[in-house]
Design a protein around this motif. Structure first.
Motif, mmCIF file in Angstrom:
data_model
loop_
_atom_site.group_PDB
_atom_site.id
_atom_site.type_symbol
_atom_site.label_atom_id
_atom_site.label_comp_id
_atom_site.label_asym_id
_atom_site.label_seq_id
_atom_site.Cartn_x
_atom_site.Cartn_y
_atom_site.Cartn_z
ATOM 1 N N ASN A 56 11.208 -64.289 22.167
ATOM 2 C CA ASN A 56 12.444 -64.449 21.067
ATOM 3 C C ASN A 56 12.154 -65.897 20.708
ATOM 4 O OD1 ASN A 56 14.115 -63.138 19.496
ATOM 5 N ND2 ASN A 56 15.834 -64.466 20.521
ATOM 6 N N ALA A 57 12.352 -66.770 21.602
ATOM 7 C CA ALA A 57 12.286 -68.192 21.201
ATOM 8 C C ALA A 57 11.251 -68.474 20.648
ATOM 9 C CB ALA A 57 12.341 -69.141 22.596
ATOM 10 N N GLN A 58 9.874 -68.176 20.861
ATOM 11 C CA GLN A 58 8.692 -68.279 20.139
ATOM 12 C C GLN A 58 8.859 -67.801 18.634
ATOM 13 O OE1 GLN A 58 5.660 -66.786 22.637
ATOM 14 N NE2 GLN A 58 5.785 -68.530 24.269
ATOM 15 N N CYS A 59 9.506 -66.552 18.521
ATOM 16 C CA CYS A 59 9.667 -65.852 17.472
ATOM 17 C C CYS A 59 10.379 -66.874 16.417
ATOM 18 C CB CYS A 59 10.509 -64.559 17.302
ATOM 19 S SG CYS A 59 9.545 -63.275 17.979
ATOM 20 N N PHE A 60 11.463 -67.559 16.717
ATOM 21 C CA PHE A 60 12.071 -68.384 15.932
ATOM 22 C C PHE A 60 11.369 -69.689 15.708
ATOM 23 C CE2 PHE A 60 16.033 -66.501 17.432
ATOM 24 C CZ PHE A 60 16.779 -66.680 16.436
ATOM 25 N N GLU A 61 10.395 -70.297 16.393
ATOM 26 C CA GLU A 61 9.581 -71.258 16.319
ATOM 27 C C GLU A 61 8.345 -70.922 15.149
ATOM 28 O OE1 GLU A 61 7.730 -72.428 20.015
ATOM 29 O OE2 GLU A 61 9.939 -72.943 20.757
ATOM 30 N N VAL A 62 7.876 -69.804 15.367
ATOM 31 C CA VAL A 62 6.891 -69.244 14.340
ATOM 32 C C VAL A 62 7.394 -68.868 12.994
ATOM 33 C CG1 VAL A 62 5.257 -67.235 13.778
ATOM 34 C CG2 VAL A 62 5.387 -68.409 16.037
ATOM 35 N N CYS A 63 8.589 -68.461 12.977
ATOM 36 C CA CYS A 63 9.318 -68.240 11.802
ATOM 37 C C CYS A 63 9.806 -69.588 11.005
ATOM 38 C CB CYS A 63 10.417 -67.490 11.826
ATOM 39 S SG CYS A 63 10.005 -65.655 12.154
ATOM 40 N N GLU A 64 10.336 -70.429 11.785
ATOM 41 C CA GLU A 64 10.621 -71.711 11.124
ATOM 42 C C GLU A 64 9.372 -72.454 10.713
ATOM 43 O OE1 GLU A 64 12.173 -76.149 12.411
ATOM 44 O OE2 GLU A 64 12.887 -74.253 13.581
ATOM 45 N N LEU A 65 8.182 -72.431 11.294
ATOM 46 C CA LEU A 65 7.138 -73.032 10.936
ATOM 47 C C LEU A 65 6.354 -72.348 9.297
ATOM 48 C CD1 LEU A 65 5.111 -73.857 14.167
ATOM 49 C CD2 LEU A 65 6.003 -75.520 12.351
ATOM 50 N N ALA A 66 6.510 -71.053 9.562
ATOM 51 C CA ALA A 66 6.135 -70.449 8.194
ATOM 52 C C ALA A 66 7.079 -70.345 7.144
ATOM 53 C CB ALA A 66 5.654 -68.736 8.632
ATOM 54 N N GLY A 67 8.274 -70.794 7.556
ATOM 55 C CA GLY A 67 9.303 -70.599 6.385
ATOM 56 C C GLY A 67 9.983 -69.244 6.086
ATOM 57 N N ALA A 68 9.835 -68.611 7.289
ATOM 58 C CA ALA A 68 10.184 -67.125 7.087
ATOM 59 C C ALA A 68 11.829 -67.169 7.869
ATOM 60 C CB ALA A 68 9.328 -66.218 7.713
#
Length: 97
Positions: A56-68
């Motif tokens: 879940n923490a990785q989801c936040f990181e990926v979304c932040e980097l992708a602007g999602a």
């Protein structure tokens, strides 16, 4: 279950898996706190919750980097997977004011 979340596709796969597990997932919730309403027992063991919290923490990181937006993504997946999209508008269909 995934072992790493590295892309938006992985985020989608993770959320779909959680919905398939019967979870009413919210990105801010700790997986240690989910309780099975039928048994009153914790939904996940400590190790299962630890893995899901890390993903879940990785989801936040990926979304932040992708602007999602993780909240819009997870809500849209939940609505589609449960069929509630027939009654509740998807975040992607709501026009900005």
């Amino acid at each position: 279950m995934l072992t790493e979340v590295r892309s938006l596709e992985d985020v989608t796969e993770f959320v779909v898996q959680l919905v398939a597990e019967g979870l009413n997932y919210h990105p801010d919730d700790d997986f240690e706190n989910y309780i099975n309403i039928e048994t009153g027992e914790q939904t996940y063991t400590h190790d299962e919750a630890f893995l899901r919290n890390r993903l879940n923490a990785q989801c936040f990181e990926v979304c932040e980097l992708a602007g999602a937006d993780i909240y819009d993504i997870s809500m849209e997946i939940f609505l589609k997977e449960t069929g509630l999209d027939k009654f509740i508008p998807l975040p992607s269909q709501v026009l900005p004011k």
